[in-house]
Scaffold this motif. Structure first.
Motif, PDB file in Angstrom:
ATOM      1  N   LEU A  22       0.830  -1.178   0.000  1.00  0.00           N
ATOM      2  CA  LEU A  22       0.000   0.000   0.000  1.00  0.00           C
ATOM      3  C   LEU A  22       0.874   1.240   0.000  1.00  0.00           C
ATOM      4  CD1 LEU A  22      -2.590  -1.016   2.714  1.00  0.00           C
ATOM      5  CD2 LEU A  22      -2.621  -1.504   0.306  1.00  0.00           C
ATOM      6  N   PRO A  24       1.382   4.789   1.561  1.00  0.00           N
ATOM      7  CA  PRO A  24       0.870   5.564   2.669  1.00  0.00           C
ATOM      8  C   PRO A  24       0.592   6.997   2.253  1.00  0.00           C
ATOM      9  CG  PRO A  24       3.234   5.241   2.883  1.00  0.00           C
ATOM     10  CD  PRO A  24       2.802   4.438   1.695  1.00  0.00           C
ATOM     11  N   SER A 127      -3.638   3.391   2.167  1.00  0.00           N
ATOM     12  CA  SER A 127      -3.429   2.727   3.443  1.00  0.00           C
ATOM     13  C   SER A 127      -4.682   2.908   4.294  1.00  0.00           C
ATOM     14  CB  SER A 127      -2.215   3.317   4.158  1.00  0.00           C
ATOM     15  OG  SER A 127      -2.084   2.773   5.449  1.00  0.00           O
ATOM     16  N   SER A 129      -5.208   2.528   7.316  1.00  0.00           N
ATOM     17  CA  SER A 129      -4.998   3.159   8.616  1.00  0.00           C
ATOM     18  C   SER A 129      -5.234   4.661   8.556  1.00  0.00           C
ATOM     19  CB  SER A 129      -3.581   2.885   9.119  1.00  0.00           C
ATOM     20  OG  SER A 129      -2.609   3.487   8.282  1.00  0.00           O
ATOM     21  N   TYR A 423      -2.122  -2.994   6.141  1.00  0.00           N
ATOM     22  CA  TYR A 423      -2.786  -2.013   7.010  1.00  0.00           C
ATOM     23  C   TYR A 423      -1.943  -0.749   7.170  1.00  0.00           C
ATOM     24  CZ  TYR A 423      -4.913   0.144  11.092  1.00  0.00           C
ATOM     25  OH  TYR A 423      -5.511   1.036  11.950  1.00  0.00           O
ATOM     26  N   TYR A 424      -0.646  -0.921   7.358  1.00  0.00           N
ATOM     27  CA  TYR A 424       0.219   0.228   7.603  1.00  0.00           C
ATOM     28  C   TYR A 424       0.767   0.854   6.320  1.00  0.00           C
ATOM     29  CZ  TYR A 424       0.209  -1.286  12.475  1.00  0.00           C
ATOM     30  OH  TYR A 424      -0.166  -1.641  13.742  1.00  0.00           O
ATOM     31  N   GLY A 425       0.566   0.208   5.197  1.00  0.00           N
ATOM     32  CA  GLY A 425       1.053   0.779   3.945  1.00  0.00           C
ATOM     33  C   GLY A 425       2.560   0.749   3.802  1.00  0.00           C
TER      34      GLY A 425
END
Length: 470
Positions: A22, A24, A127, A129, A423-425
């Motif tokens: 991903l 961010p 991302s 998140s 999830y965190y990219g």
């Protein structure tokens, strides 16, 4: 606040894909305020609810969907949109394709006018998140009835909510079941008397045999070099067990120095130094690199998810018999058996709260979860969806689809997934490292330092909401 993601078992064996890399965009998207309870949520496109219209989609609504145009294309959503249009008076489902989700949709999130439905896919995805608080919860989609009158949740494989649930909020519906493995031509292997490797030692032996035939063991492309990141992680988890998975998932200090991780990295580095990887991958577009494997057969093995057959169907040699096998283990006595497998529900779809018609986005999902749309996807994409009972035993003639079923059955309870990367990219930063490592520009020590640095950067950033994986 943290969410707990539990280990997977046999009941969850068909949880699907691609926690791919991903990009961010926290600096911009996290600054977007989520709407308060008193803010309108597309009121002009909200009508009365009923069993046939569970989300209150108003007549004559135009629904805006943006779908990642990757290995699965995007017209399967257009197909489902046509089903939805037939069910609701005057509505129009507009489906747009994108190859850069974050880049193209970031301005729309900032401007408060995101699409009604997004397939958040590809290396350039958003991302989660950064936008989790700006998304609709999707529990009501699973509680609704499908177009056949059955509760949608009852028509799906178990565990489909888990990969899209963060901090207790189910915000991403992963539509496609994906198996991550190494892929090869069964016909080519049979012709040469080769056996897919079960250990990295066997992989190196196969590399020598390939070299003797003027071929290579592996190939990679610049946008997809971190497919081999998945291979590394999957193999290390199989070798060292769930302690490896948990250390990596929870961003533990020195997680990338675990002996299992180091062992696999050293084996891959040996393969690089031996010249068993097609050169020039860091400068080659990934589908062109993949064609060197599927069409030209320059390389014997390729690391990918189950979408690879559909992605390369126009560039695969006749009689190729594409077949997947689990990634190798480091030793002959790993913590998890060779048959252990990474599999999960992938291709996440999200519904932004500030879209003009969240109800419309959910209705398209409802259409996609109909047996007709799911069967259409599997038949045309040669991959299973989360909807049960839509793939026949012959896999529509697909050896790749049949092999995925066999791998899942052989894995039994030894199914796992790896979710923090997505999830965190972290994928964009990891991609740079993998292009350099596979090209021979980084040794194991520098690669370890780089991977740990990517994890530490997230772990030490207090502005990023963390998830706890268990």
């Amino acid at each position: 606040m943290s969410s707990e993601l539990k280990p997977f078992n046999r009941r969850l064996f068909l949880r699907g894909a691609l926690a791919t890399s991903l990009v961010p965009v926290a600096g911009v998207l996290a600054a977007c305020a989520s709407p308060g309870d008193d803010e309108p949520k597309g009121t002009s496109t909200t009508g009365a609810t009923s069993a046939q219209n569970p989300f209150g989609l108003a007549a004559n609504t135009e629904v805006d969907a943006v779908v990642f145009n990757g290995g699965y294309g995007y017209d399967y959503v257009t197909f489902a949109g046509g089903l939805a249009e037939a069910k609701h008076s005057g509505i129009k489902i507009k489906v747009q394709a994108s190859t850069e989700i974050a880049q193209e949709l970031q301005p729309r999130f900032v401007g408060g006018n995101p699409p009604d439905l997004i397939n958040n896919g590809g290396a350039g995805k958003i991302s989660l998140s950064t936008i989790v608080d700006q998304l609709e919860t999707l529990d009501d989609v699973l509680d609704a009835t499908n177009y056949g009158g059955t509760k949608i949740g009852d028509s799906l494989y178990p565990g489909v909510k888990l990969p899209g649930t963060f901090n207790g909020k189910f915000v991403a519906l992963n539509y496609v079941m994906t198996v991550f493995s190494l892929w090869h031509s069964a016909s080519l292997f049979e012709e040469n008397g080769w056996t897919p490797p079960k250990t990295w030692a066997e992989a190196k032996e196969l590399g020598a045999k390939a070299k003797a035939k003027g071929k290579y063991l592996f190939v990679f492309g610049k946008e997809a070099a971190n497919y081999y990141h998945w291979t590394l992680v999957d193999s290390a988890i199989k070798e060292g067990g769930h302690e490896v998975r948990l250390a990596l998932e929870n961003l533990a200090p020195n997680a990338w120095s675990h002996p299992a991780v180091q062992g696999v990295l050293k084996e891959v580095h040996d393969i690089v130094r031996a010249g068993y990887i097609v050169p020039g991958g860091a400068g080659t577009q990934f589908t062109a690199a993949q064609a060197k494997w599927s069409n030209d057969q320059q390389a014997l093995l390729y690391s990918s998810g189950g979408w690879i057959e559909n992605e390369m169907k126009k560039a695969t040699k006749a009689g190729f018999r594409m077949t997947g096998v689990p990634v190798p283990t480091l030793s002959t006595s790993p913590a998890l058996p060779f048959e252990a497998l990474r599999a999960a529900a992938g291709e996440p779809f999200i519904v932004p709260t500030k879209g003009k018609s969240p109800a419309g986005g959910k209705e398209v999902l409802r259409a996609m979860l109909s047996s007709e749309a799911a069967a259409n996807f599997s038949k045309t994409r040669l991959a299973p969806t989360i909807v049960k009972g839509t793939v026949p035993a012959d896999g529509y003639g697909s050896t790749a689809l049949v092999s995925q079923t066999k791998m899942l059955e052989a894995a039994g309870q030894n199914i796992f997934d790896f979710v923090s990367e997505g999830y965190y990219g972290m994928g964009a930063d990891q991609l740079v490292l993998w292009n350099a490592f596979l090209a021979g520009d980084l040794d194991v020590a520098k690669m370890t330092k780089g991977l740990q640095s990517v994890s530490d950067k997230i772990a030490n950033d207090s502005s990023i909401q963390k998830i706890k994986v268990s």
